[in-house]
Design a protein around this motif. Structure first.
Motif, mmCIF file in Angstrom:
data_model
loop_
_atom_site.group_PDB
_atom_site.id
_atom_site.type_symbol
_atom_site.label_atom_id
_atom_site.label_comp_id
_atom_site.label_asym_id
_atom_site.label_seq_id
_atom_site.Cartn_x
_atom_site.Cartn_y
_atom_site.Cartn_z
ATOM 1 N N TYR A 40 6.441 -25.606 36.513
ATOM 2 C CA TYR A 40 5.947 -25.168 35.199
ATOM 3 C C TYR A 40 5.720 -23.652 35.207
ATOM 4 O O TYR A 40 5.440 -23.054 36.257
ATOM 5 C CB TYR A 40 4.611 -25.862 34.870
ATOM 6 C CG TYR A 40 4.714 -27.362 34.803
ATOM 7 C CD1 TYR A 40 4.881 -28.030 33.596
ATOM 8 C CD2 TYR A 40 4.649 -28.127 35.964
ATOM 9 C CE1 TYR A 40 4.984 -29.412 33.543
ATOM 10 C CE2 TYR A 40 4.765 -29.517 35.927
ATOM 11 C CZ TYR A 40 4.920 -30.147 34.713
ATOM 12 O OH TYR A 40 5.028 -31.527 34.671
ATOM 13 N N ARG A 41 5.819 -23.061 34.021
ATOM 14 C CA ARG A 41 5.455 -21.646 33.869
ATOM 15 C C ARG A 41 5.076 -21.384 32.417
ATOM 16 O O ARG A 41 5.438 -22.150 31.516
ATOM 17 C CB ARG A 41 6.596 -20.736 34.306
ATOM 18 C CG ARG A 41 7.796 -20.796 33.401
ATOM 19 C CD ARG A 41 8.876 -19.830 33.877
ATOM 20 N NE ARG A 41 10.046 -19.878 33.020
ATOM 21 C CZ ARG A 41 11.166 -19.214 33.249
ATOM 22 N NH1 ARG A 41 11.269 -18.451 34.333
ATOM 23 N NH2 ARG A 41 12.183 -19.303 32.419
ATOM 24 N N LEU A 42 4.352 -20.279 32.237
ATOM 25 C CA LEU A 42 3.952 -19.895 30.885
ATOM 26 C C LEU A 42 5.144 -19.311 30.143
ATOM 27 O O LEU A 42 5.966 -18.608 30.733
ATOM 28 C CB LEU A 42 2.845 -18.838 30.941
ATOM 29 C CG LEU A 42 1.422 -19.305 31.268
ATOM 30 C CD1 LEU A 42 0.505 -18.092 31.341
ATOM 31 C CD2 LEU A 42 0.915 -20.300 30.225
ATOM 32 N N THR A 43 5.208 -19.583 28.866
ATOM 33 C CA THR A 43 6.206 -18.934 28.015
ATOM 34 C C THR A 43 5.549 -17.739 27.331
ATOM 35 O O THR A 43 4.332 -17.513 27.476
ATOM 36 C CB THR A 43 6.718 -19.905 26.937
ATOM 37 O OG1 THR A 43 5.610 -20.231 26.088
ATOM 38 C CG2 THR A 43 7.277 -21.177 27.550
ATOM 39 N N ALA A 44 6.338 -17.026 26.564
ATOM 40 C CA ALA A 44 5.779 -15.886 25.815
ATOM 41 C C ALA A 44 4.684 -16.373 24.868
ATOM 42 O O ALA A 44 3.701 -15.678 24.617
ATOM 43 C CB ALA A 44 6.890 -15.193 25.039
ATOM 44 N N ARG A 45 4.832 -17.591 24.388
ATOM 45 C CA ARG A 45 3.806 -18.132 23.505
ATOM 46 C C ARG A 45 2.530 -18.483 24.267
ATOM 47 O O ARG A 45 1.428 -18.474 23.705
ATOM 48 C CB ARG A 45 4.356 -19.381 22.807
ATOM 49 C CG ARG A 45 3.401 -19.925 21.787
ATOM 50 C CD ARG A 45 3.989 -21.035 20.992
ATOM 51 N NE ARG A 45 2.980 -21.561 20.096
ATOM 52 C CZ ARG A 45 3.149 -22.618 19.342
ATOM 53 N NH1 ARG A 45 4.292 -23.262 19.356
ATOM 54 N NH2 ARG A 45 2.181 -23.045 18.563
ATOM 55 N N GLY A 46 2.690 -18.817 25.519
ATOM 56 C CA GLY A 46 1.528 -19.226 26.311
ATOM 57 C C GLY A 46 0.718 -18.058 26.850
ATOM 58 O O GLY A 46 -0.484 -18.192 27.079
ATOM 59 N N LEU A 47 1.357 -16.925 27.066
ATOM 60 C CA LEU A 47 0.663 -15.786 27.688
ATOM 61 C C LEU A 47 -0.627 -15.389 26.978
ATOM 62 O O LEU A 47 -1.654 -15.183 27.629
ATOM 63 C CB LEU A 47 1.610 -14.591 27.792
ATOM 64 C CG LEU A 47 2.520 -14.589 29.035
ATOM 65 C CD1 LEU A 47 3.577 -13.499 28.912
ATOM 66 C CD2 LEU A 47 1.697 -14.376 30.302
ATOM 67 N N PRO A 48 -0.626 -15.289 25.622
ATOM 68 C CA PRO A 48 -1.892 -14.887 24.955
ATOM 69 C C PRO A 48 -3.017 -15.896 25.161
ATOM 70 O O PRO A 48 -4.188 -15.539 25.047
ATOM 71 C CB PRO A 48 -1.496 -14.821 23.467
ATOM 72 C CG PRO A 48 -0.012 -14.735 23.443
ATOM 73 C CD PRO A 48 0.476 -15.432 24.661
ATOM 74 N N LEU A 49 -2.676 -17.138 25.489
ATOM 75 C CA LEU A 49 -3.717 -18.155 25.666
ATOM 76 C C LEU A 49 -4.570 -17.888 26.907
ATOM 77 O O LEU A 49 -5.649 -18.458 27.056
ATOM 78 C CB LEU A 49 -3.089 -19.547 25.762
ATOM 79 C CG LEU A 49 -2.417 -20.068 24.495
ATOM 80 C CD1 LEU A 49 -1.719 -21.387 24.756
ATOM 81 C CD2 LEU A 49 -3.453 -20.243 23.390
ATOM 82 N N GLN A 50 -4.088 -17.028 27.797
ATOM 83 C CA GLN A 50 -4.898 -16.724 28.986
ATOM 84 C C GLN A 50 -6.215 -16.061 28.603
ATOM 85 O O GLN A 50 -7.178 -16.111 29.359
ATOM 86 C CB GLN A 50 -4.109 -15.844 29.945
ATOM 87 C CG GLN A 50 -2.966 -16.604 30.615
ATOM 88 C CD GLN A 50 -2.296 -15.827 31.715
ATOM 89 O OE1 GLN A 50 -2.043 -14.641 31.551
ATOM 90 N NE2 GLN A 50 -2.026 -16.485 32.825
#
Lengths: 180, 335
Positions: B288-298
């Protein structure tokens, strides 16, 4: 995973006599490519086996559901053990370049002793997490689910980290050694 | 009761809240042992037994033939007295409330039920697992188990009723009653603070400035991920203390489950996955890895629809409509 082959010329006769599928962990030999034409064999001793499986040397109260006997020659290689092997291969390659007939044996013995010492240190430095990762690599039945949210590997890691006796004797078969 | 004379061990019906305890009791000589092992602090729970069992089976997507929770199994003989063995671990305590309710439904009086309450096991590393999630009755020696069985008594009616009521609140579709009990506390149930800490870790949070944050668990999970591929094994074993504490309670399989929830949620999803090795092992089946959409969720801030729903107790975290969020004073409010 590094496939530790049974490819040594000197060992081949022995293994032919006993059958390569029935070797015990201390009879496995890595296929070193150190440049001496397959003659540079290296026994993996008990300490090495214990780093990644230790099958057969630990207490066991109930059999695991393995359909085939585990192949002790097929061992996951830890990064630590990989470094030992690399160092051995470099040393062994150096031995192969020595011209005299008498020296290579002594040279190989020294390289082998250094390898065993290194591998023993790897075994001693394994953390509960290292053993958990190796346990997951082994697959079923080590990875079987215990009550939904936890794998057997996970239960073993918990006991290891708590320094408690293992609740499941299979932990030893799945690569865990007694918590220090 | 002594080791030489354990008549209660053979005569009673024993409820073991995990597999290791079930095996230990049988090894000690107990003949009627009902295994009721399940980690109820995550996933759905219901008051009605058949529905609860059905939901739990679906939740774990269990391919295992082994049935680890037999509390509602119709073939179980509930012969009095019934001894429920419970450690101080939060999962055992919730399971203990459930067992009290189950036995009441089976027609047993509280006087027929012995609560074998085990204290904290003294052996082992005291610094590991501060929430005591890994505690098990089986951590104790045989002598301690037999001694505790000998000392076990039924709970007073009022305490038994409170346990049954806690289970009722736990499985209620409206979690605010359970939250209130946890925050206010309840005599005889010191475990409520830990149970609440854990359960509340899976619900989104409303901050003082009105912004909505991911649940504590999901925020930690997002921060464990990066744009590099990682297996659930790698995600599970490394992280800050807060992560270690939580996943010690959820178990490793849940980490893989939740990653899968994220990877299957949204278009495009915040987390993507790719096949890896060992298809039958959830911990190594995908990376698994973060997508560009997931990065701001950090950063934790989220719109509620960005996170995948998660069934929890009688309700759901991040449902599509009218979700419950946790306010800063520890109460649940609907958004």
């Amino acid at each position: 995973m590094r496939l530790v082959s049974c490819g040594s010329a000197t060992l081949a006769l022995t293994l032919l006599a006993m059958g390569c599928t029935t070797v015990s962990p201390d009879q496995c030999w890595p296929n070193t490519t150190g440049g001496f034409g397959g003659s540079g064999t290296l026994p993996i001793g008990a300490g090495v086996g214990a780093t990644s499986g230790d099958f057969g040397s630990a207490p066991q109260s109930s059999p695991l559901d393995y359909t085939d006997p585990p192949n002790p020659c097929l061992e996951p290689e830890s990064p630590c053990l990989g470094k030992c092997l690399t160092a051995y291969e470099v040393a062994a390659a150096g031995c192969a370049r020595i011209a005299t007939d008498a020296r290579p044996k002594t040279c190989l013995d020294a390289a082998y002793a250094a390898y065993m010492s290194c591998a023993g240190a790897c075994a001693a430095s394994q953390t509960c997490t290292d053993m958990y990762v190796a346990c997951q690599d082994k697959g079923y039945p080590c990875t079987r689910v215990i009550e939904g949210s936890l794998s057997l590997c996970g239960v073993c890691r918990r006991d290891c980290q708590k320094k408690n006796p293992y609740k499941y004797s299979e932990c030893y078969k799945c690569g865990f050694s007694d918590p220090r | 009761v002594t080791r030489a004379n354990p008549p209660l061990l053979r005569a009673a019906t024993h409820v073991a809240l995990d597999t290791a305890t079930s095996e230990r009791l049988q090894a000690l000589g107990a003949t009627n042992v009902v295994r009721a092992g399940d980690m109820l602090l995550i996933g759905p729970s219901r008051g009605e037994g058949v529905e609860h069992a059905r939901l739990r089976k679906a939740w774990w997507s269990s391919s295992e033939s082994e049935e680890w929770d037999r509390l509602y199994a119709p073939e179980v003989r509930w012969e009095s007295p019934v001894a429920i063995w419970a450690s101080q671990g939060p999962a055992d305590r919730v399971n203990l409330w459930r067992a009290c309710r189950r036995l009441r439904d089976a027609g047993l009086s509280h006087r027929d039920v012995l609560i074998v309450d085990l204290g904290h096991a003294s052996r082992g590393n005291p610094d590991y697992d501060p929430l005591r999630c890994s505690e098990s009755v089986s951590d104790h020696g045989d002598d301690v188990l037999l001694e505790r069985l000998g000392e076990a008594r039924p709970w007073p009616r009022a305490r038994y009723d409170r346990a049954v009521d806690l289970w009722r609140r736990y499985v209620d579709a409206d979690p605010s009653g359970f939250a209130r009990a946890c925050v206010d506390g309840l005599a005889g149930f010191p475990e409520l603070s830990t149970v609440w800490f854990l359960v509340s870790s899976f619900f989104p949070r409303k901050m003082p400035d009105g912004s909505i944050h991911l649940s504590r668990f999901d925020e930690l999970l997002m921060n464990r991920l990066s744009t590099d591929w990682e297996t659930p094994v790698e995600v599970y074993v490394r992280g800050p203390d807060a992560w270690e504490q939580l996943v010690c309670c959820t178990g490793d399989i849940f980490v893989a489950m939740r990653l899968d929830h994220w990877a299957k949620h949204g278009t495009p999803p915040a987390v993507e996955r790719a096949p890896w090795r060992q298809r039958d092992n959830p911990m190594l089946a995908f990376r698994y890895r973060l997508t560009a959409r997931g990065l701001p969720l950090q950063a934790g801030v989220a719109c509620l629809g960005e996170a995948p729903p998660l069934l929890m107790a009688g309700t759901e975290a991040y449902p599509p409509a009218s979700p419950w969020v946790l306010s800063e004073d520890g109460r649940f409010v609907r958004v």
